[in-house]
Scaffold this motif. Structure first.
Motif, PDB file in Angstrom:
ATOM      1  N   THR A  20       0.831  -1.205   0.000  1.00 27.81           N
ATOM      2  CA  THR A  20       0.000   0.000   0.000  1.00 27.81           C
ATOM      3  C   THR A  20       0.865   1.254   0.000  1.00 27.81           C
ATOM      4  O   THR A  20       0.379   2.329  -0.316  1.00 27.81           O
ATOM      5  CB  THR A  20      -0.938   0.025   1.221  1.00 27.81           C
ATOM      6  N   GLY A  21       2.136   1.130   0.328  1.00 28.96           N
ATOM      7  CA  GLY A  21       3.049   2.262   0.321  1.00 28.96           C
ATOM      8  C   GLY A  21       3.625   2.576  -1.052  1.00 28.96           C
ATOM      9  O   GLY A  21       4.412   3.498  -1.205  1.00 28.96           O
ATOM     10  N   GLY A  22       3.241   1.788  -2.082  1.00 29.27           N
ATOM     11  CA  GLY A  22       3.710   2.051  -3.432  1.00 29.27           C
ATOM     12  C   GLY A  22       5.055   1.420  -3.765  1.00 29.27           C
ATOM     13  O   GLY A  22       5.775   1.907  -4.624  1.00 29.27           O
ATOM     14  N   ASN A  23       5.375   0.321  -3.073  1.00 26.74           N
ATOM     15  CA  ASN A  23       6.647  -0.361  -3.299  1.00 26.74           C
ATOM     16  C   ASN A  23       6.423  -1.803  -3.731  1.00 26.74           C
ATOM     17  O   ASN A  23       5.554  -2.492  -3.182  1.00 26.74           O
ATOM     18  CB  ASN A  23       7.480  -0.405  -2.013  1.00 26.74           C
ATOM     19  N   TRP A  24       7.233  -2.268  -4.656  1.00 26.85           N
ATOM     20  CA  TRP A  24       7.388  -3.702  -4.881  1.00 26.85           C
ATOM     21  C   TRP A  24       8.368  -4.148  -3.814  1.00 26.85           C
ATOM     22  O   TRP A  24       9.417  -3.543  -3.631  1.00 26.85           O
ATOM     23  CB  TRP A  24       7.932  -3.988  -6.270  1.00 26.85           C
ATOM     24  N   THR A  25       8.019  -5.182  -3.062  1.00 26.86           N
ATOM     25  CA  THR A  25       8.790  -5.586  -1.896  1.00 26.86           C
ATOM     26  C   THR A  25       9.054  -7.084  -1.915  1.00 26.86           C
ATOM     27  O   THR A  25       8.198  -7.862  -2.318  1.00 26.86           O
ATOM     28  CB  THR A  25       8.015  -5.222  -0.606  1.00 26.86           C
ATOM     29  N   VAL A  26      10.235  -7.474  -1.457  1.00 30.45           N
ATOM     30  CA  VAL A  26      10.559  -8.882  -1.215  1.00 30.45           C
ATOM     31  C   VAL A  26      10.582  -9.051   0.290  1.00 30.45           C
ATOM     32  O   VAL A  26      11.334  -8.365   0.989  1.00 30.45           O
ATOM     33  CB  VAL A  26      11.924  -9.265  -1.817  1.00 30.45           C
ATOM     34  N   GLY A  27       9.713  -9.927   0.799  1.00 31.33           N
ATOM     35  CA  GLY A  27       9.627 -10.137   2.237  1.00 31.33           C
ATOM     36  C   GLY A  27       8.898 -11.417   2.566  1.00 31.33           C
ATOM     37  O   GLY A  27       8.454 -12.147   1.670  1.00 31.33           O
ATOM     38  N   SER A  28       8.726 -11.675   3.847  1.00 33.98           N
ATOM     39  CA  SER A  28       8.111 -12.919   4.301  1.00 33.98           C
ATOM     40  C   SER A  28       6.650 -12.773   4.701  1.00 33.98           C
ATOM     41  O   SER A  28       5.990 -13.770   4.966  1.00 33.98           O
ATOM     42  CB  SER A  28       8.901 -13.493   5.476  1.00 33.98           C
ATOM     43  N   ASP A  29       6.128 -11.544   4.734  1.00 29.34           N
ATOM     44  CA  ASP A  29       4.745 -11.322   5.193  1.00 29.34           C
ATOM     45  C   ASP A  29       4.071 -10.286   4.294  1.00 29.34           C
ATOM     46  O   ASP A  29       4.374  -9.097   4.372  1.00 29.34           O
ATOM     47  CB  ASP A  29       4.758 -10.851   6.646  1.00 29.34           C
ATOM     48  N   THR A  30       3.151 -10.741   3.473  1.00 31.68           N
ATOM     49  CA  THR A  30       2.476  -9.840   2.527  1.00 31.68           C
ATOM     50  C   THR A  30       1.493  -8.888   3.198  1.00 31.68           C
ATOM     51  O   THR A  30       1.002  -7.975   2.548  1.00 31.68           O
ATOM     52  CB  THR A  30       1.744 -10.636   1.433  1.00 31.68           C
ATOM     53  N   SER A  31       1.215  -9.093   4.487  1.00 34.23           N
ATOM     54  CA  SER A  31       0.309  -8.176   5.187  1.00 34.23           C
ATOM     55  C   SER A  31       1.052  -6.950   5.721  1.00 34.23           C
ATOM     56  O   SER A  31       0.430  -6.033   6.244  1.00 34.23           O
ATOM     57  CB  SER A  31      -0.407  -8.901   6.333  1.00 34.23           C
ATOM     58  N   LYS A  32       2.368  -6.932   5.575  1.00 32.16           N
ATOM     59  CA  LYS A  32       3.170  -5.808   6.061  1.00 32.16           C
ATOM     60  C   LYS A  32       3.743  -5.024   4.885  1.00 32.16           C
ATOM     61  O   LYS A  32       3.764  -5.498   3.766  1.00 32.16           O
ATOM     62  CB  LYS A  32       4.292  -6.313   6.957  1.00 32.16           C
ATOM     63  N   THR A  33       4.223  -3.845   5.158  1.00 30.88           N
ATOM     64  CA  THR A  33       4.816  -3.019   4.098  1.00 30.88           C
ATOM     65  C   THR A  33       6.335  -3.053   4.153  1.00 30.88           C
ATOM     66  O   THR A  33       6.997  -2.252   3.511  1.00 30.88           O
ATOM     67  CB  THR A  33       4.325  -1.557   4.201  1.00 30.88           C
ATOM     68  N   THR A  34       6.888  -3.984   4.920  1.00 31.61           N
ATOM     69  CA  THR A  34       8.331  -4.073   5.072  1.00 31.61           C
ATOM     70  C   THR A  34       8.862  -5.369   4.469  1.00 31.61           C
ATOM     71  O   THR A  34       8.122  -6.324   4.255  1.00 31.61           O
ATOM     72  CB  THR A  34       8.729  -4.025   6.559  1.00 31.61           C
ATOM     73  N   GLY A  35      10.154  -5.393   4.220  1.00 34.04           N
ATOM     74  CA  GLY A  35      10.804  -6.578   3.692  1.00 34.04           C
ATOM     75  C   GLY A  35      12.298  -6.350   3.622  1.00 34.04           C
ATOM     76  O   GLY A  35      12.825  -5.439   4.262  1.00 34.04           O
ATOM     77  N   TRP A  36      12.983  -7.174   2.818  1.00 32.79           N
ATOM     78  CA  TRP A  36      14.441  -7.069   2.698  1.00 32.79           C
ATOM     79  C   TRP A  36      14.852  -6.200   1.518  1.00 32.79           C
ATOM     80  O   TRP A  36      15.920  -5.630   1.515  1.00 32.79           O
ATOM     81  CB  TRP A  36      15.050  -8.457   2.541  1.00 32.79           C
ATOM     82  N   TRP A  37      14.018  -6.187   0.476  1.00 38.73           N
ATOM     83  CA  TRP A  37      14.292  -5.408  -0.735  1.00 38.73           C
ATOM     84  C   TRP A  37      13.036  -4.650  -1.109  1.00 38.73           C
ATOM     85  O   TRP A  37      11.922  -5.130  -0.872  1.00 38.73           O
ATOM     86  CB  TRP A  37      14.651  -6.339  -1.893  1.00 38.73           C
ATOM     87  N   LYS A  38      13.204  -3.481  -1.751  1.00 40.59           N
ATOM     88  CA  LYS A  38      12.041  -2.753  -2.248  1.00 40.59           C
ATOM     89  C   LYS A  38      12.436  -1.896  -3.441  1.00 40.59           C
ATOM     90  O   LYS A  38      13.585  -1.485  -3.590  1.00 40.59           O
ATOM     91  CB  LYS A  38      11.414  -1.878  -1.162  1.00 40.59           C
ATOM     92  N   ALA A  39      11.446  -1.651  -4.273  1.00 41.11           N
ATOM     93  CA  ALA A  39      11.585  -0.711  -5.390  1.00 41.11           C
ATOM     94  C   ALA A  39      10.334   0.142  -5.399  1.00 41.11           C
ATOM     95  O   ALA A  39       9.218  -0.384  -5.478  1.00 41.11           O
ATOM     96  CB  ALA A  39      11.736  -1.442  -6.716  1.00 41.11           C
TER      97      ALA A  39
END
Length: 65
Positions: A20-39
């Motif tokens: 929802t923050g406008g990022n493509w993200t690589v992470g372990s939880d799709t319900s969060k806006t955080t992860g290890w990588w983002k664009a």
């Protein structure tokens, strides 16, 4: 995730998803806006991303070189 596909690594709990923050993200939880990588990109699919990827180093986002 915002009408975009979610991708899962086979056999792992690692996902590539749009937040929802406008990022493509690589992470372990799709319900969060955080992860290890983002664009930060409005691309409809990850193959259309032209913006740089950033990696989380534990304290800050670093642009992938």
């Amino acid at each position: 995730m915002e009408g975009r596909p979610v991708y899962k690594k086979s056999g792992k709990e690692k996902f590539l998803f749009y937040t929802t923050g406008g990022n493509w993200t690589v992470g372990s939880d799709t319900s969060k806006t955080t992860g290890w990588w983002k664009a930060t990109s409005s691309a409809r699919t990850p193959d259309a991303i032209t913006e740089p990827w950033k990696a989380w180093d534990g304290s800050a986002w670093l642009e992938d070189a």
